[in-house]
Design a protein around this motif. Structure first.
Motif, short mmCIF file in Angstrom:
data_model
loop_
_atom_site.label_atom_id
_atom_site.label_comp_id
_atom_site.label_asym_id
_atom_site.label_seq_id
_atom_site.Cartn_x
_atom_site.Cartn_y
_atom_site.Cartn_z
N THR A 49 14.71 -5.01 19.27
CA THR A 49 14.59 -3.91 20.20
C THR A 49 13.86 -4.24 21.25
O THR A 49 13.24 -5.51 21.56
N SER A 50 13.65 -3.40 22.33
CA SER A 50 12.93 -3.36 23.37
C SER A 50 11.17 -3.65 23.33
O SER A 50 10.44 -4.28 24.02
N GLU A 51 11.02 -3.28 21.94
CA GLU A 51 9.59 -3.17 21.61
C GLU A 51 9.22 -4.13 20.50
O GLU A 51 8.17 -4.67 20.31
N ARG A 52 10.32 -4.90 19.76
CA ARG A 52 10.06 -5.90 19.08
C ARG A 52 10.59 -7.15 19.03
O ARG A 52 11.98 -7.12 19.73
N GLU A 53 10.07 -8.03 18.85
CA GLU A 53 10.78 -9.46 18.88
C GLU A 53 11.91 -9.56 18.00
O GLU A 53 12.24 -8.92 17.01
N ARG A 54 13.03 -10.67 18.46
CA ARG A 54 14.05 -10.61 17.54
C ARG A 54 13.74 -11.03 16.12
O ARG A 54 12.69 -11.98 16.03
N GLU A 55 14.17 -10.38 15.19
CA GLU A 55 13.85 -10.50 13.86
C GLU A 55 14.83 -10.96 12.81
O GLU A 55 15.93 -10.41 13.01
N PHE A 56 14.61 -11.84 11.87
CA PHE A 56 15.92 -12.38 10.73
C PHE A 56 16.09 -10.86 10.01
O PHE A 56 15.03 -10.23 9.68
N VAL A 57 17.52 -11.03 9.63
CA VAL A 57 17.83 -9.82 8.87
C VAL A 57 18.51 -10.69 7.53
O VAL A 57 18.06 -10.29 6.44
N ALA A 58 19.37 -11.32 7.88
CA ALA A 58 19.92 -12.17 6.70
C ALA A 58 20.74 -13.44 7.16
O ALA A 58 20.97 -13.61 8.23
N ALA A 59 20.96 -14.21 6.15
CA ALA A 59 21.67 -15.34 6.48
C ALA A 59 22.44 -16.04 5.18
O ALA A 59 22.12 -15.55 4.10
N VAL A 60 23.57 -16.83 5.49
CA VAL A 60 24.37 -17.40 4.66
C VAL A 60 24.78 -18.69 4.80
O VAL A 60 24.97 -18.99 6.07
N ARG A 61 24.82 -19.77 3.86
CA ARG A 61 25.18 -20.96 3.94
C ARG A 61 25.64 -21.39 2.54
O ARG A 61 26.54 -20.88 2.37
N SER A 62 24.81 -22.16 1.76
CA SER A 62 25.33 -22.45 0.40
C SER A 62 25.02 -21.18 -0.38
O SER A 62 25.50 -21.01 -1.47
N GLY A 63 24.02 -20.40 -0.17
CA GLY A 63 23.41 -19.10 -0.68
C GLY A 63 23.45 -18.02 0.33
O GLY A 63 23.76 -18.32 1.52
N THR A 64 22.36 -17.09 -0.14
CA THR A 64 22.30 -16.06 0.89
C THR A 64 20.74 -15.85 0.83
O THR A 64 19.93 -16.23 -0.12
N TRP A 65 20.15 -15.42 1.99
CA TRP A 65 18.58 -15.19 2.21
C TRP A 65 18.74 -13.66 2.97
O TRP A 65 19.55 -13.19 3.86
N TYR A 66 17.73 -12.94 2.62
CA TYR A 66 17.40 -11.60 3.24
C TYR A 66 16.07 -11.47 3.45
O TYR A 66 15.11 -11.93 2.65
#
Length: 121
Positions: free
Chosen positions: A40-57
């Motif tokens: 958002t305009s008020e927050r830095e870019r933040e991680f939500v989720a990722a997928v590779r060999s597994g998943t991360w949240y």
């Protein structure tokens, strides 16, 4: 050159669900990671989720969001459930092959154009 196009953002009521898509094209390695970030305009870019060999949240979305990809690996999805107004943001998909932390935006070399998700209260 890897190209990402993310779609699916729209206005949704609090408590509702939404599914974002990220189309991945170009040559990718077997260790290619695809992730979702939001900003958002008020927050830095933040991680939500990722997928590779597994998943991360991110802790804030565990149990509500699900990241997945199709069998060919060409499309990555983010299913978002029980959305909250504070999750209103531009959502970006990102991709790359790296050994650094997958939660860091700087780890990714390719980015989608972003899609607006607005959660009304």
């Amino acid at each position: 050159q890897v190209h990402l196009v993310n779609t699916g953002g729209r206005l949704v009521q609090a408590g509702g669900s939404l599914k974002l898509s990220c189309a991945v094209s170009g040559r990718t390695r077997s260790d290619f990671t695809t992730a979702w970030f939001r900003q958002t305009s008020e927050r830095e870019r933040e991680f939500v989720a990722a997928v590779r060999s597994g998943t991360w949240y991110a802790d804030s979305v565990k149990g509500r969001f699900v990241i997945s990809r199709d069998s060919a690996g060409n499309t990555v999805y983010l299913q978002m459930n029980n959305l909250k107004p504070e999750e209103t943001a531009v959502y970006y998909c990102a991709g790359g092959s790296f050994t650094s932390d997958l939660r860091w935006p700087s780890s990714y070399g390719s980015w989608g154009q972003g899609t607006q998700v607005t959660v009304s209260s």
